[in-house]
Structures are given as C-alpha cells and as structure tokens.
Design an enzyme around this catalytic site. Structure first.
Site, PDB file in Angstrom:
ATOM      1  N   THR A 296      -8.204  -6.840   2.421  1.00 36.84           N
ATOM      2  CA  THR A 296      -9.463  -6.136   2.697  1.00 36.84           C
ATOM      3  C   THR A 296     -10.626  -6.873   2.047  1.00 36.84           C
ATOM      4  OG1 THR A 296      -8.186  -4.105   2.741  1.00 36.84           O
ATOM      5  CG2 THR A 296     -10.565  -3.854   2.668  1.00 36.84           C
TER       6      THR A 296
ATOM      7  N   ARG B 291       0.825  -1.214   0.000  1.00 37.59           N
ATOM      8  CA  ARG B 291       0.000   0.000   0.000  1.00 37.59           C
ATOM      9  C   ARG B 291       0.857   1.261   0.000  1.00 37.59           C
ATOM     10  NH1 ARG B 291      -5.268  -1.751   3.134  1.00 37.59           N
ATOM     11  NH2 ARG B 291      -4.769  -3.895   3.488  1.00 37.59           N
TER      12      ARG B 291
ATOM     13  N   SER C 108     -19.166  -2.760   4.203  1.00 42.42           N
ATOM     14  CA  SER C 108     -18.555  -1.620   3.527  1.00 42.42           C
ATOM     15  C   SER C 108     -17.872  -1.945   2.222  1.00 42.42           C
ATOM     16  CB  SER C 108     -17.560  -0.953   4.449  1.00 42.42           C
ATOM     17  OG  SER C 108     -16.434  -1.778   4.590  1.00 42.42           O
TER      18      SER C 108
ATOM     19  N   THR D 138     -19.484   4.808  14.545  1.00 42.08           N
ATOM     20  CA  THR D 138     -18.297   5.664  14.479  1.00 42.08           C
ATOM     21  C   THR D 138     -18.718   7.118  14.316  1.00 42.08           C
ATOM     22  OG1 THR D 138     -16.195   6.044  13.325  1.00 42.08           O
ATOM     23  CG2 THR D 138     -18.068   5.501  11.950  1.00 42.08           C
TER      24      THR D 138
ATOM     25  N   HIS E 249     -21.083   1.958   8.955  1.00 46.34           N
ATOM     26  CA  HIS E 249     -21.293   2.479   7.602  1.00 46.34           C
ATOM     27  C   HIS E 249     -22.740   2.877   7.344  1.00 46.34           C
ATOM     28  CE1 HIS E 249     -17.207   1.798   6.273  1.00 46.34           C
ATOM     29  NE2 HIS E 249     -17.246   0.714   7.026  1.00 46.34           N
TER      30      HIS E 249
ATOM     31  N   THR F 246      -6.820   4.849  28.445  1.00 52.35           N
ATOM     32  CA  THR F 246      -6.411   5.682  27.306  1.00 52.35           C
ATOM     33  C   THR F 246      -7.040   7.071  27.424  1.00 52.35           C
ATOM     34  OG1 THR F 246      -6.223   5.720  24.895  1.00 52.35           O
ATOM     35  CG2 THR F 246      -8.290   4.892  25.757  1.00 52.35           C
ATOM     36  N   THR F 247      -6.336   8.055  26.907  1.00 57.30           N
ATOM     37  CA  THR F 247      -6.819   9.441  26.954  1.00 57.30           C
ATOM     38  C   THR F 247      -8.152   9.563  26.216  1.00 57.30           C
ATOM     39  OG1 THR F 247      -4.554  10.213  27.048  1.00 57.30           O
ATOM     40  CG2 THR F 247      -6.195  11.812  26.309  1.00 57.30           C
TER      41      THR F 247
ATOM     42  N   SER G  15     -20.178 -15.100  14.375  1.00 58.08           N
ATOM     43  CA  SER G  15     -19.744 -13.884  13.695  1.00 58.08           C
ATOM     44  C   SER G  15     -19.915 -14.031  12.179  1.00 58.08           C
ATOM     45  CB  SER G  15     -18.272 -13.639  14.055  1.00 58.08           C
ATOM     46  OG  SER G  15     -17.769 -12.512  13.416  1.00 58.08           O
TER      47      SER G  15
ATOM     48  N   LYS H  66     -17.056   8.756  10.104  1.00 60.93           N
ATOM     49  CA  LYS H  66     -17.465   8.632   8.696  1.00 60.93           C
ATOM     50  C   LYS H  66     -18.575   9.660   8.418  1.00 60.93           C
ATOM     51  CE  LYS H  66     -15.723   3.928   8.863  1.00 60.93           C
ATOM     52  NZ  LYS H  66     -14.346   4.098   8.410  1.00 60.93           N
TER      53      LYS H  66
HETATM   54  N1  PLP Z   1     -16.398  -1.267  11.808  1.00 65.57           N
HETATM   55  C1  PLP Z   1     -16.436  -1.342  10.465  1.00 65.57           C
HETATM   56  C2  PLP Z   1     -17.447  -2.238   9.834  1.00 65.57           C
HETATM   57  C3  PLP Z   1     -15.546  -0.605   9.677  1.00 65.57           C
HETATM   58  O1  PLP Z   1     -15.566  -0.701   8.338  1.00 65.57           O
HETATM   59  C4  PLP Z   1     -14.612   0.253  10.308  1.00 65.57           C
HETATM   60  C5  PLP Z   1     -13.678   1.099   9.538  1.00 65.57           C
HETATM   61  O2  PLP Z   1     -13.787   1.317   8.385  1.00 65.57           O
HETATM   62  C6  PLP Z   1     -14.610   0.281  11.701  1.00 65.57           C
HETATM   63  C7  PLP Z   1     -15.503  -0.479  12.423  1.00 65.57           C
HETATM   64  C8  PLP Z   1     -13.638   1.165  12.422  1.00 65.57           C
HETATM   65  O3  PLP Z   1     -14.143   2.451  12.501  1.00 65.57           O
HETATM   66  P1  PLP Z   1     -13.140   3.694  12.694  1.00 65.57           P
HETATM   67  O4  PLP Z   1     -12.657   4.065  11.322  1.00 65.57           O
HETATM   68  O5  PLP Z   1     -13.937   4.733  13.369  1.00 65.57           O
HETATM   69  O6  PLP Z   1     -12.022   3.181  13.541  1.00 65.57           O
END
Ligand code: PLP
Length: 405
Positions: free
Chosen positions: A364, A21, A190, A246, A218, A278-279, A138, A249
């Site tokens: 990926t 990459r 995604s 999240t 997503h 963690t902070t 899962s 995004k």
């Molecule tokens: N969960 C899924 C399905 C994702 O595709 C991603 C990142 O692309 C995450 C969690 C992680 O999210 P973040 O980018 O906020 O760390």
C-alpha cells in the site's frame, strides 16, 4: 504441481516480510460512531473501542437522514436491483443519483458503478482502449484501480513523479502531438494526505491537448462549498474531462461513479464491460447515497467540524514530537518506517488502549515508509483525542520510535 504447498509458500512469504494482513473483527454501533465493538478472538466478548481509521470520514454511515432514506427504500423497493442496468435493474433512483452527482461536479451526466475501484477500472480502462493509439500519463502514487485499468488496456504509459508538473511536461513533450493522451491523477492522496496541483496539471492538458481524469475519492463530501471535492473548492470542474468518486467513504454507503460530458458518459455506458455485465446497485444504496449527498450539499457544519478536529489532532501530534508526515488534508499519517513495528504498535493500541488504527505496510505504501493512517472525524471528542495522543506517545516510546521527553 502441489497447489496447496504453493499457496502456503505464498502466504509464508508475506508473513516473513511482516505484511500478512489479518482482519480486525469489529461491530459498528450506529449512533455511537466512532465507537465500535472489537472481537479479539472468535468466541470472546466484544470490547469497546474508538475507531481512528475509518473512511466513513464524516460519519454519514450512521446519519439519521441516510438511515431513514435507506429504511424507507428497503420497505418500498426491496433488497436488490434485479439485474444489470440494460436488462432489468435500471431503478429510477439510480438515474436520480446520477443526476445529483452530475450536478455536484457541474457536469452534464454521471454513471454509477459497483464501487470506486470498479469505476476506475471500467471507465478509465474503456476510455484508454477506445482512443486509438492512446498514451497515458499517470501519477506515481495513483491508486491500484487506476494502475489496473492502465495495465489491462496495454496502452503506452508514462509514470510522472508524484505531483511533479515539470516531470509531466518533459514526458508530454516527448510524445507525438497528434496522439490521443490522458493525464490521470487524484486530488487528495490517501496515504500521504497531500493534494495534487490540479490547475497546473490542467494547464499542461490544455497545452498538449490531453484529456484529464481526476479521482476525487478521498475528497468528495469534504471539500468545496457543496462537497464536490477539491476541483469544486478550486473552481476547476470545467477544466476536467472526467471526475470520478466513491459513495463508500464520506457519503457513508458504497458504490462508485464518474461524471463528464453527455457523449463521454454515453460512450462509457455503451462500451465498458465492468458497467454493462454486472448487477446494478440496489435502490437502498442509491437512496442512502442520495440522502448523504443532498445533506452535505447544503449543510457545512460537518465539514467545518472535521477541519477543526483534524487541526487539533495534527497540532497535538506535533507538540508531542510524534513523526507526522506533512499532510494538507484530513488524512493524518504518522511515520513508523518498519513493517513489524508498525503492526506491533497498531496491535498494542487496539489491545491495550482500545484504539483502532490500521498499520499501513507495503505494497500500500513503499517499503521503509510504513505508517499509521489516522482519520479524525467530526465525531471524535477532546477526550478521544487526548487518549489517542497519550497512547501513541506511550507505544512509540516502548518501541524506541520516539525519544523520551
Ligand atoms: N480511488 C482511490 C484513490 C482509492 O483510495 C480507493 C479506495 O480506497 C478507490 C479509488 C476505490 O474506491 P472504493 O473503495 O469505492 O472501491
């Protein structure tokens, strides 16, 4: 051991497989998104490009309400949070944001993490470890952060075929009824842009007394009347134990979170090392995320515009004979099926057409399914769409990936 040689060999292996990459150096241009500037080499002059692969799905990263909130927060509260939530970093805006997120997903409480990745790893991992003799189910295409959480917990796991409810039922049926169980899945996947059968998965959870963990990363901001995701759109929030999301995004900032019952959030807050040690997020980020969530809760036009533009792009791709991977969401994947060609095509789009789309290669996506992943936003214009379609047809034909019309 010769460490440097070992490291070089690892890199050479990636290069040989065509999946090394390289960062694309860009400068975002607030006010002009999805336009940005691209630096082809360290000393080159920036070139004007159109971004077609951003996960700032609605352009909230440049929205005036978000920028104003962040500028004000910076002036009022400074740069950082000052520590972990338990020691010195529990700014009131973080609690306000958690309340907003809980309300968005119709849950009692929320909990913030540094990112969506961390929220999955910390919350899901902790939940699995806490439940004695827990079994995890899962989806085969779950995100790396979910896989990491399950793997590090060491719990018994069963991977069900992607979105395959019957397969999940077979697996659930083989497990002792009395063992604690968690079913983990995403709403919008995604890389393919397809959507989970959430209701059917919840039916199975009820039948086998399992908890449900839904990753809405997503989907938040874009689906549902208030941007609460697919679970809101399908009126299913009450059937999910944890809804995770999240802020990085569609909400245009960064950070991750979970929402759930008061007790469940309390237990994760109290036991998850990835939360405790963690902070915390800076107040500036919390202020920006709050502004984005509140804006998208009540204003629908960006969601509507996004849907229209996604529809236009998909229709034009189909008309042009481009190999669209069937997608039911805002994510528009185009098949290439070869890592070298995938990279070559993305490079040509950027260098020859000023169009930025990332090649998506293994790990990926599975080998042989390499693709371009295109994310139309409400801010892409007709001109940009036509330019993208023309450039894709030209480059697909050049690589013999498309029969000449
Ligand atoms: N969960 C899924 C399905 C994702 O595709 C991603 C990142 O692309 C995450 C969690 C992680 O999210 P973040 O980018 O906020 O760390």
């Amino acid at each position: 051991m010769d460490y440097e040689t070992f490291f070089s060999e690892q890199i050479n292996q990636l290069k040989a497989e065509g999946r090394y990459r390289i960062f694309t150096k860009i400068k975002r241009d607030p006010g002009n998104f999805p336009k940005a500037f691209y630096y082809a080499s360290p000393n080159s002059k920036p070139r004007d490009i159109t971004v077609w692969c951003s996960n700032d799905y609605l352009g909230m990263g440049q929205h005036p309400s978000v920028l104003t909130a962040m500028k004000n927060a910076l002036d009022h509260y400074g740069a950082g949070s000052g520590g972990t939530r338990n020691i010195a970093g529990n700014h009131y805006l973080l609690s306000e944001l958690e309340e907003e997120l809980a309300s968005l997903h119709q849950k009692e409480n929320g909990l913030l993490f540094s990112s969506g990745y961390v929220s999955n790893e910390a919350a899901l991992g902790t939940l699995i470890r806490l439940l004695p003799n827990c079994v995890v189910y899962s989806d085969a295409l779950n995100h790396a952060s979910i896989i990491a959480a399950i793997r590090s917990s060491g719990a018994e796991k069963h991977i069900f075929r992607h979105n395959d409810v019957d397969h999940l039922q077979q697996l659930l049926g083989r497990t002792d009824k009395n063992r604690p169980k968690i079913i983990v899945f995403e709403s919008v996947y995604s890389m393919d842009g397809d959507i989970a059968p959430i209701s059917a998965l919840c039916d199975l959870a009820d039948q086998y007394n399992a908890l449900t963990y839904l990753d809405e990363v997503h989907a938040v901001g874009m689906y549902g009347m208030h941007g609460g995701g697919i679970s809101e759109e399908e009126n299913l929030t009450s059937r999910l134990t944890i809804i995770e999301g999240t802020l990085g995004k569609a909400f245009g900032t960064m950070g991750g979170y979970i929402t759930g019952s008061k007790t469940l959030i309390d237990v994760i807050r109290s036991y998850a090392p990835g939360f405790i040690f963690t902070t915390s997020l800076p107040p500036v980020i919390a202020a920006g995320a709050l502004a984005a969530i509140r804006y998208l809760k009540h204003d629908h036009h960006l969601r509507i515009m996004q849907k229209n533009i996604v529809h236009q792009v998909k229709t034009k791709f189909i008309e042009a004979g481009l190999p669209l991977i069937p997608s039911t969401s805002h994510i528009v994947p185009l098949k290439i099926g070869d890592p070298i060609k995938c990279k070559k095509l993305a490079d040509a789009l950027l260098n020859d057409h000023g169009i930025y789309v990332q090649p998506i290669n293994y790990p990926t996506v599975p080998r042989g399914t390499e693709r371009l992943r295109i994310t139309p936003t409400p801010l892409h214009t007709d001109f940009m769409i036509n330019q993208l379609v023309d450039a894709l047809i030209f480059e697909y034909q050049k690589l013999s990936l498309l029969k000449a019309a």
